[in-house]
Motif scaffolding. Sequence first.
Motif, PDB file in Angstrom:
ATOM      1  N   ALA A 172     -61.729   8.213  -1.930  1.00 18.08           N
ATOM      2  CA  ALA A 172     -61.096   6.917  -2.248  1.00 18.08           C
ATOM      3  C   ALA A 172     -60.986   6.026  -1.016  1.00 18.08           C
ATOM      4  CB  ALA A 172     -59.720   7.150  -2.865  1.00 18.08           C
ATOM      5  N   ALA A 173     -60.881   6.614   0.179  1.00 16.01           N
ATOM      6  CA  ALA A 173     -60.751   5.822   1.415  1.00 16.01           C
ATOM      7  C   ALA A 173     -62.041   5.088   1.758  1.00 16.01           C
ATOM      8  CB  ALA A 173     -60.346   6.725   2.569  1.00 16.01           C
ATOM      9  N   ARG A 174     -63.177   5.588   1.283  1.00 15.13           N
ATOM     10  CA  ARG A 174     -64.487   4.940   1.471  1.00 15.13           C
ATOM     11  C   ARG A 174     -64.790   4.618   2.932  1.00 15.13           C
ATOM     12  NH1 ARG A 174     -66.703   2.253  -3.555  1.00 15.13           N
ATOM     13  NH2 ARG A 174     -65.361   2.903  -5.266  1.00 15.13           N
ATOM     14  N   ALA A 175     -64.482   5.560   3.818  1.00 13.12           N
ATOM     15  CA  ALA A 175     -64.764   5.364   5.245  1.00 13.12           C
ATOM     16  C   ALA A 175     -66.199   5.732   5.603  1.00 13.12           C
ATOM     17  CB  ALA A 175     -63.787   6.197   6.076  1.00 13.12           C
ATOM     18  N   PHE A 176     -66.949   6.276   4.680  1.00 16.09           N
ATOM     19  CA  PHE A 176     -68.334   6.708   4.874  1.00 16.09           C
ATOM     20  C   PHE A 176     -69.296   5.548   4.639  1.00 16.09           C
ATOM     21  CE2 PHE A 176     -66.375   8.099   0.875  1.00 16.09           C
ATOM     22  CZ  PHE A 176     -66.942   7.183   0.000  1.00 16.09           C
ATOM     23  N   GLY A 177     -70.555   5.798   4.963  1.00 17.24           N
ATOM     24  CA  GLY A 177     -71.581   4.829   4.583  1.00 17.24           C
ATOM     25  C   GLY A 177     -71.824   4.887   3.093  1.00 17.24           C
ATOM     26  N   VAL A 178     -72.181   6.067   2.602  1.00 16.12           N
ATOM     27  CA  VAL A 178     -72.356   6.299   1.170  1.00 16.12           C
ATOM     28  C   VAL A 178     -71.938   7.737   0.892  1.00 16.12           C
ATOM     29  CG1 VAL A 178     -74.785   6.996   1.413  1.00 16.12           C
ATOM     30  CG2 VAL A 178     -73.954   6.164  -0.794  1.00 16.12           C
ATOM     31  N   ALA A 179     -71.346   7.955  -0.274  1.00 14.55           N
ATOM     32  CA  ALA A 179     -70.976   9.309  -0.701  1.00 14.55           C
ATOM     33  C   ALA A 179     -71.783   9.691  -1.924  1.00 14.55           C
ATOM     34  CB  ALA A 179     -69.485   9.386  -1.019  1.00 14.55           C
ATOM     35  N   PHE A 180     -72.326  10.888  -1.892  1.00 17.23           N
ATOM     36  CA  PHE A 180     -72.931  11.498  -3.069  1.00 17.23           C
ATOM     37  C   PHE A 180     -71.931  12.509  -3.605  1.00 17.23           C
ATOM     38  CE2 PHE A 180     -76.695  10.035  -0.798  1.00 17.23           C
ATOM     39  CZ  PHE A 180     -77.450   9.493  -1.822  1.00 17.23           C
ATOM     40  N   VAL A 181     -71.434  12.269  -4.807  1.00 15.19           N
ATOM     41  CA  VAL A 181     -70.398  13.109  -5.397  1.00 15.19           C
ATOM     42  C   VAL A 181     -70.968  13.773  -6.642  1.00 15.19           C
ATOM     43  CG1 VAL A 181     -68.069  13.171  -6.354  1.00 15.19           C
ATOM     44  CG2 VAL A 181     -68.613  11.568  -4.496  1.00 15.19           C
ATOM     45  N   VAL A 182     -71.014  15.107  -6.630  1.00 11.14           N
ATOM     46  CA  VAL A 182     -71.552  15.873  -7.748  1.00 11.14           C
ATOM     47  C   VAL A 182     -70.439  16.191  -8.735  1.00 11.14           C
ATOM     48  CG1 VAL A 182     -72.682  18.022  -8.437  1.00 11.14           C
ATOM     49  CG2 VAL A 182     -73.366  16.867  -6.319  1.00 11.14           C
ATOM     50  N   VAL A 183     -70.701  15.884 -10.003  1.00  6.00           N
ATOM     51  CA  VAL A 183     -69.730  16.127 -11.082  1.00  6.00           C
ATOM     52  C   VAL A 183     -70.502  16.620 -12.302  1.00  6.00           C
ATOM     53  CG1 VAL A 183     -67.927  15.118 -12.544  1.00  6.00           C
ATOM     54  CG2 VAL A 183     -68.275  14.245 -10.219  1.00  6.00           C
ATOM     55  N   ARG A 184     -69.979  17.627 -12.964  1.00  5.97           N
ATOM     56  CA  ARG A 184     -70.618  18.104 -14.190  1.00  5.97           C
ATOM     57  C   ARG A 184     -70.546  17.033 -15.273  1.00  5.97           C
ATOM     58  NH1 ARG A 184     -67.744  24.026 -14.524  1.00  5.97           N
ATOM     59  NH2 ARG A 184     -68.383  24.712 -12.453  1.00  5.97           N
ATOM     60  N   PRO A 185     -71.513  17.026 -16.187  1.00  2.00           N
ATOM     61  CA  PRO A 185     -71.523  15.979 -17.222  1.00  2.00           C
ATOM     62  C   PRO A 185     -70.227  15.896 -18.023  1.00  2.00           C
ATOM     63  CG  PRO A 185     -73.612  17.146 -17.220  1.00  2.00           C
ATOM     64  CD  PRO A 185     -72.711  17.885 -16.262  1.00  2.00           C
ATOM     65  N   GLU A 186     -69.646  17.033 -18.353  1.00  2.00           N
ATOM     66  CA  GLU A 186     -68.447  17.026 -19.191  1.00  2.00           C
ATOM     67  C   GLU A 186     -67.207  16.534 -18.455  1.00  2.00           C
ATOM     68  OE1 GLU A 186     -68.934  21.369 -17.724  1.00  2.00           O
ATOM     69  OE2 GLU A 186     -70.237  19.699 -18.322  1.00  2.00           O
ATOM     70  N   LEU A 187     -67.300  16.344 -17.137  1.00  2.00           N
ATOM     71  CA  LEU A 187     -66.150  15.894 -16.354  1.00  2.00           C
ATOM     72  C   LEU A 187     -66.328  14.482 -15.795  1.00  2.00           C
ATOM     73  CD1 LEU A 187     -65.428  19.181 -14.366  1.00  2.00           C
ATOM     74  CD2 LEU A 187     -64.102  18.253 -16.274  1.00  2.00           C
ATOM     75  N   LEU A 188     -67.403  13.811 -16.186  1.00  2.00           N
ATOM     76  CA  LEU A 188     -67.685  12.494 -15.605  1.00  2.00           C
ATOM     77  C   LEU A 188     -66.581  11.478 -15.887  1.00  2.00           C
ATOM     78  CD1 LEU A 188     -71.524  12.157 -16.163  1.00  2.00           C
ATOM     79  CD2 LEU A 188     -70.326  12.049 -13.961  1.00  2.00           C
ATOM     80  N   ALA A 189     -66.107  11.419 -17.114  1.00  2.00           N
ATOM     81  CA  ALA A 189     -65.061  10.432 -17.443  1.00  2.00           C
ATOM     82  C   ALA A 189     -63.804  10.700 -16.628  1.00  2.00           C
ATOM     83  CB  ALA A 189     -64.756  10.466 -18.941  1.00  2.00           C
ATOM     84  N   LEU A 190     -63.437  11.952 -16.493  1.00  2.00           N
ATOM     85  CA  LEU A 190     -62.245  12.311 -15.718  1.00  2.00           C
ATOM     86  C   LEU A 190     -62.456  11.996 -14.240  1.00  2.00           C
ATOM     87  CD1 LEU A 190     -59.438  13.501 -15.638  1.00  2.00           C
ATOM     88  CD2 LEU A 190     -60.464  15.796 -15.604  1.00  2.00           C
TER      89      LEU A 190
END
Length: 197
Positions: free
Chosen positions: A141-159
């Motif tokens: 949430a702080a977004r201090a990076f250049g870009v973040a790749f965040v892996v999430v399972r399909p069933e948890l995407l909305a959450l």
Amino acid sequence: MADQDFMNHVSLPAPDERGAIILLSGNRRSGKTTVLRRVRQTAQSQGLSTGGVLSVARFRATEKVGIDVMDAATGVTFPLAVTGTAGIIHTGRYSFDPAGIAAGLRFAEAGHTADIFFVDELGPLELERNQGWVGVLPLIAARAFGVAFVVVRPELLALARARLGLPDTAPLLLVEPSTRDTLADRLCAWVQQRSRR
């Protein structure tokens, strides 16, 4: 071909954008970590800094027997999980090692300002039970990076979108075995554009 068309129509952030978040999703053993390991290798070869965590499968012959957590900055790994539910922290078919979870948190905290920040992955432990690497959520949430790749399972995407405050329009790349290599090629080319900025 529909998968290929979908992938080609997902807009990636501008190469000079900072704080961008890209969600990566797919079924188990679809190649999500394989794609990210290629992205990491390309970023490092281009002089970009990398940080965060990659969850690397551990196999005995062809059977997946566990997961190691890799520091995306250094490549150092620690045991993270083994198959079975005998441990004090478990979800699905894995028991998690508290020392591996702690190592992952250290890797994420040390690497959250990198050019390329990896979070592989946010699962039920984090998103539903507030355990595991839940401490990584504020780093994203702080977004201090250049870009973040965040892996999430399909069933948890909305959450995941809700927990991270991401709109439905946030970039989402779906990994399937048939498109994994092409997707990795596309992301590596995009990373090379970032290195020229």
